[in-house]
Motif scaffolding. Structure first.
Motif, PDB file in Angstrom:
ATOM      1  N   THR A  47      20.655  14.671 -49.908  1.00 50.51           N
ATOM      2  CA  THR A  47      21.841  15.520 -49.822  1.00 50.51           C
ATOM      3  C   THR A  47      23.115  14.689 -49.920  1.00 50.51           C
ATOM      4  O   THR A  47      24.084  15.083 -50.580  1.00 50.51           O
ATOM      5  CB  THR A  47      21.823  16.335 -48.514  1.00 50.51           C
ATOM      6  N   MET A  48      23.121  13.522 -49.270  1.00 50.02           N
ATOM      7  CA  MET A  48      24.295  12.649 -49.354  1.00 50.02           C
ATOM      8  C   MET A  48      24.504  12.159 -50.779  1.00 50.02           C
ATOM      9  O   MET A  48      25.634  12.152 -51.287  1.00 50.02           O
ATOM     10  CB  MET A  48      24.155  11.462 -48.413  1.00 50.02           C
ATOM     11  N   ILE A  49      23.415  11.730 -51.423  1.00 53.69           N
ATOM     12  CA  ILE A  49      23.528  11.234 -52.794  1.00 53.69           C
ATOM     13  C   ILE A  49      24.087  12.327 -53.703  1.00 53.69           C
ATOM     14  O   ILE A  49      25.013  12.098 -54.490  1.00 53.69           O
ATOM     15  CB  ILE A  49      22.155  10.748 -53.301  1.00 53.69           C
ATOM     16  N   ARG A  50      23.523  13.513 -53.584  1.00 51.51           N
ATOM     17  CA  ARG A  50      23.979  14.630 -54.417  1.00 51.51           C
ATOM     18  C   ARG A  50      25.416  15.011 -54.093  1.00 51.51           C
ATOM     19  O   ARG A  50      26.201  15.350 -54.991  1.00 51.51           O
ATOM     20  CB  ARG A  50      23.046  15.829 -54.235  1.00 51.51           C
ATOM     21  N   GLY A  51      25.796  14.930 -52.829  1.00 51.27           N
ATOM     22  CA  GLY A  51      27.156  15.272 -52.419  1.00 51.27           C
ATOM     23  C   GLY A  51      28.203  14.352 -53.005  1.00 51.27           C
ATOM     24  O   GLY A  51      29.364  14.749 -53.172  1.00 51.27           O
ATOM     25  N   GLY A 101      28.001  13.324 -55.980  1.00 53.18           N
ATOM     26  CA  GLY A 101      27.972  13.547 -57.423  1.00 53.18           C
ATOM     27  C   GLY A 101      27.130  12.539 -58.171  1.00 53.18           C
ATOM     28  O   GLY A 101      27.255  12.405 -59.399  1.00 53.18           O
ATOM     29  N   LEU A 102      26.270  11.841 -57.455  1.00 52.24           N
ATOM     30  CA  LEU A 102      25.413  10.838 -58.089  1.00 52.24           C
ATOM     31  C   LEU A 102      24.110  11.478 -58.553  1.00 52.24           C
ATOM     32  O   LEU A 102      23.642  12.458 -57.959  1.00 52.24           O
ATOM     33  CB  LEU A 102      25.121   9.693 -57.105  1.00 52.24           C
ATOM     34  N   PRO A 103      23.507  10.946 -59.607  1.00 51.56           N
ATOM     35  CA  PRO A 103      22.307  11.576 -60.174  1.00 51.56           C
ATOM     36  C   PRO A 103      21.082  11.375 -59.296  1.00 51.56           C
ATOM     37  O   PRO A 103      20.767  10.258 -58.885  1.00 51.56           O
ATOM     38  CB  PRO A 103      22.145  10.863 -61.524  1.00 51.56           C
ATOM     39  N   VAL A 104      20.405  12.453 -58.993  1.00 51.76           N
ATOM     40  CA  VAL A 104      19.212  12.435 -58.162  1.00 51.76           C
ATOM     41  C   VAL A 104      18.263  13.509 -58.696  1.00 51.76           C
ATOM     42  O   VAL A 104      18.714  14.538 -59.215  1.00 51.76           O
ATOM     43  CB  VAL A 104      19.597  12.705 -56.690  1.00 51.76           C
ATOM     44  N   PRO A 105      16.944  13.310 -58.638  1.00 53.99           N
ATOM     45  CA  PRO A 105      16.027  14.365 -59.083  1.00 53.99           C
ATOM     46  C   PRO A 105      16.272  15.660 -58.322  1.00 53.99           C
ATOM     47  O   PRO A 105      16.648  15.652 -57.144  1.00 53.99           O
ATOM     48  CB  PRO A 105      14.644  13.772 -58.736  1.00 53.99           C
ATOM     49  N   GLU A 106      16.084  16.795 -58.999  1.00 55.52           N
ATOM     50  CA  GLU A 106      16.212  18.087 -58.332  1.00 55.52           C
ATOM     51  C   GLU A 106      15.208  18.164 -57.182  1.00 55.52           C
ATOM     52  O   GLU A 106      14.077  17.690 -57.302  1.00 55.52           O
ATOM     53  CB  GLU A 106      15.962  19.224 -59.322  1.00 55.52           C
ATOM     54  N   PHE A 107      15.642  18.762 -56.068  1.00 55.41           N
ATOM     55  CA  PHE A 107      14.750  18.822 -54.920  1.00 55.41           C
ATOM     56  C   PHE A 107      14.956  20.100 -54.117  1.00 55.41           C
ATOM     57  O   PHE A 107      16.019  20.735 -54.191  1.00 55.41           O
ATOM     58  CB  PHE A 107      14.956  17.602 -54.008  1.00 55.41           C
ATOM     59  N   THR A 108      13.953  20.462 -53.356  1.00 55.07           N
ATOM     60  CA  THR A 108      14.000  21.603 -52.448  1.00 55.07           C
ATOM     61  C   THR A 108      13.325  21.196 -51.143  1.00 55.07           C
ATOM     62  O   THR A 108      12.330  20.469 -51.154  1.00 55.07           O
ATOM     63  CB  THR A 108      13.269  22.815 -53.033  1.00 55.07           C
ATOM     64  N   ILE A 109      13.856  21.665 -50.036  1.00 53.00           N
ATOM     65  CA  ILE A 109      13.305  21.357 -48.717  1.00 53.00           C
ATOM     66  C   ILE A 109      12.474  22.535 -48.220  1.00 53.00           C
ATOM     67  O   ILE A 109      12.870  23.692 -48.362  1.00 53.00           O
ATOM     68  CB  ILE A 109      14.430  21.061 -47.708  1.00 53.00           C
ATOM     69  N   VAL A 110      11.314  22.219 -47.656  1.00 57.96           N
ATOM     70  CA  VAL A 110      10.481  23.247 -47.028  1.00 57.96           C
ATOM     71  C   VAL A 110      10.132  22.794 -45.613  1.00 57.96           C
ATOM     72  O   VAL A 110      10.040  21.595 -45.346  1.00 57.96           O
ATOM     73  CB  VAL A 110       9.192  23.529 -47.834  1.00 57.96           C
ATOM     74  N   LYS A 111       9.956  23.765 -44.716  1.00 58.59           N
ATOM     75  CA  LYS A 111       9.691  23.447 -43.315  1.00 58.59           C
ATOM     76  C   LYS A 111       8.251  23.743 -42.894  1.00 58.59           C
ATOM     77  O   LYS A 111       7.829  23.312 -41.828  1.00 58.59           O
ATOM     78  CB  LYS A 111      10.643  24.248 -42.415  1.00 58.59           C
ATOM     79  N   ASN A 112       7.508  24.463 -43.736  1.00 64.07           N
ATOM     80  CA  ASN A 112       6.143  24.823 -43.359  1.00 64.07           C
ATOM     81  C   ASN A 112       5.371  25.254 -44.605  1.00 64.07           C
ATOM     82  O   ASN A 112       5.914  25.293 -45.718  1.00 64.07           O
ATOM     83  CB  ASN A 112       6.145  25.945 -42.308  1.00 64.07           C
ATOM     84  N   GLY A 113       4.111  25.607 -44.406  1.00 62.12           N
ATOM     85  CA  GLY A 113       3.261  25.988 -45.525  1.00 62.12           C
ATOM     86  C   GLY A 113       3.722  27.243 -46.240  1.00 62.12           C
ATOM     87  O   GLY A 113       3.624  27.337 -47.468  1.00 62.12           O
ATOM     88  N   ALA A 160      25.881   2.251 -56.233  1.00 62.33           N
ATOM     89  CA  ALA A 160      25.636   1.497 -55.005  1.00 62.33           C
ATOM     90  C   ALA A 160      26.932   1.295 -54.228  1.00 62.33           C
ATOM     91  O   ALA A 160      26.967   1.427 -52.994  1.00 62.33           O
ATOM     92  CB  ALA A 160      24.999   0.157 -55.341  1.00 62.33           C
ATOM     93  N   ARG A 161      28.008   0.984 -54.943  1.00 61.08           N
ATOM     94  CA  ARG A 161      29.295   0.792 -54.272  1.00 61.08           C
ATOM     95  C   ARG A 161      29.755   2.082 -53.581  1.00 61.08           C
ATOM     96  O   ARG A 161      30.221   2.041 -52.432  1.00 61.08           O
ATOM     97  CB  ARG A 161      30.352   0.333 -55.272  1.00 61.08           C
ATOM     98  N   MET A 162      29.604   3.205 -54.264  1.00 63.59           N
ATOM     99  CA  MET A 162      30.012   4.486 -53.670  1.00 63.59           C
ATOM    100  C   MET A 162      29.246   4.767 -52.382  1.00 63.59           C
ATOM    101  O   MET A 162      29.818   5.176 -51.369  1.00 63.59           O
ATOM    102  CB  MET A 162      29.800   5.623 -54.677  1.00 63.59           C
ATOM    103  N   LEU A 163      27.937   4.542 -52.411  1.00 61.26           N
ATOM    104  CA  LEU A 163      27.133   4.787 -51.220  1.00 61.26           C
ATOM    105  C   LEU A 163      27.467   3.797 -50.114  1.00 61.26           C
ATOM    106  O   LEU A 163      27.542   4.170 -48.939  1.00 61.26           O
ATOM    107  CB  LEU A 163      25.648   4.712 -51.569  1.00 61.26           C
ATOM    108  N   GLY A 164      27.667   2.537 -50.478  1.00 60.99           N
ATOM    109  CA  GLY A 164      28.012   1.538 -49.477  1.00 60.99           C
ATOM    110  C   GLY A 164      29.295   1.867 -48.746  1.00 60.99           C
ATOM    111  O   GLY A 164      29.390   1.719 -47.520  1.00 60.99           O
TER     112      GLY A 164
END
Length: 375
Positions: A114-118, A120-132, A242-246
């Motif tokens: 979430t931080m990486i995406r926030g 604006g850096l490129p990250v694979p698409e993802f979804t969060i799940v909490k259970n089956g 890397a600089r942006m995240l640092g």
């Protein structure tokens, strides 16, 4: 001596975690004249073998954390799964320059991505799940192939499964039922994986190690080649990310980010708020190692300007590689072997590494080929 947050020898550096990363931090610190205290539940762990004091206790044992804080002038950690309450306590005592925030983010893949995406850096698409049940609903629409990982814990391929078929979706649902909080990511097709390892000081000064190119086998880093075979565009994108995240995370010390390269694009994968396996080559190949730079950073000292002295390839030594390595060292002078002092030799367990350096990339690759053939 401590003045303006600068800690000079012969003061004591406390290390949470007694594995090989702590050991190599301790060795670098010892060269500079520091004393070492380590907290680890295993007696005579790799770091304890080169430390002045070992506190043998669980990482979340607050009595032990308080004692480590008392006897140390500054504290660092060798892995990201440090107890957050313990980290917060040490930070309040003004003895944890790295802070607890980087731990909080890197302990949790949801927060990390979430931080990486926030930013604006490129990250694979993802979804969060909490259970089956959530996993079942999400996977109805999620395009395969994909990968499911636990949001906390997991390393070297543990705590994750790849999804390629409809049958794999059923396995993923069972996985989510068992583990709960999980992340489902799109599977990125990539040309290569790289690592960016950098160090950042308390004042915000940042230095980058040469980008490394990684090869994995069975989800474990097998070898790292430096410099990576990537063009200037990729290098600039990787360093900028890397600089942006640092800066966003106010990193202090050595930090690593693994990235995928696909054509002219990068995708950020995972972060580590401490020295990283893919940076071990720096011990022999650079004018300052990732561990030496880390010690300078957490002690409030100026960082060195990093130079790659020679091309290098670092190869991990797993349990099954120890005997072949020892036999190789009897007949060949190539390579700089590091064994970590772990008591039990186990298959797939990282027992050490060997680094090859040479006048050019081809020279190094020839050395690696001789080693791999001998194995």
């Amino acid at each position: 001596m401590k003045k303006n947050n600068v800690i000079l020898p012969p003061k004591t550096i406390g290390i949470i975690g007694g594995g090989q990363l702590g050991r190599m931090m301790a060795i670098a610190a010892r060269y500079m004249g520091y004393k070492i205290a380590v907290l680890d539940p295993t007696a005579d762990c790799p770091t304890a073998q080169v430390a002045d004091v070992q506190l043998t206790a669980a990482y979340d044992d607050m009595d032990a954390i308080k004692e480590l804080t008392r006897i140390s002038d500054v504290i660092t950690y060798e892995f990201e799964n440090v107890d957050l309450d313990a980290a917060a306590y040490i930070e309040k005592q003004d003895k944890l320059p790295q802070g607890a925030f980087a731990l909080e983010i890197t302990q949790n893949r949801e927060k990390e991505k979430t931080m990486i995406r926030g930013l604006g850096l490129p990250v694979p698409e993802f979804t969060i799940v909490k259970n089956g049940e959530e996993a079942k609903t999400v996977l109805k629409e999620f395009t395969l192939p994909a990968v499911m990982k636990t949001c906390s814990g997991g390393y070297d391929g543990k705590g994750q499964i790849k999804l390629e078929t409809e049958a794999d979706k059923q396995e993923a649902i069972r996985f989510a039922k068992e583990h709960g909080h999980c992340i489902i990511e799109e599977w990125i097709t990539f040309d290569k994986e790289i690592s960016v390892v950098f160090s950042r000081s308390v004042s915000g000064e940042i230095t980058f190690f040469p980008i490394s190119e990684n090869e994995h086998r069975d989800h474990i880093l097998y070898k790292t080649t430096v410099p990576a075979a990537v063009n200037e565009t990729i290098q600039q994108k990787a360093y900028q990310a890397a600089r942006m995240l640092g800066e966003k995370m106010n990193i202090v010390g050595t930090f690593a980010i693994e990235m995928f390269v696909n054509g002219e694009e990068i995708y950020l994968n995972e972060m580590a708020p401490r020295p990283h396996n893919s940076g071990h080559y720096s011990i022999e190949a650079c004018n300052v190692s990732q561990f030496g730079q880390h010690i300078l950073a957490i002690c409030g000292l100026p960082l060195k300007e990093i130079e790659l002295l020679q091309p290098a390839v670092m190869v991990n030594v797993l349990g099954e590689d120890v005997e072949p390595l020892l036999e190789y060292l009897q007949i060949e002078a190539d390579g700089y072997a590091h064994l970590y002092g772990k008591a039990a030799i186990k298959a797939k367990r990282k027992m050490g590494h060997i680094t090859f350096i040479g006048k050019d990339r081809n020279d190094v690759l020839r050395q690696v080929e001789r080693y791999e053939t001998a194995k």
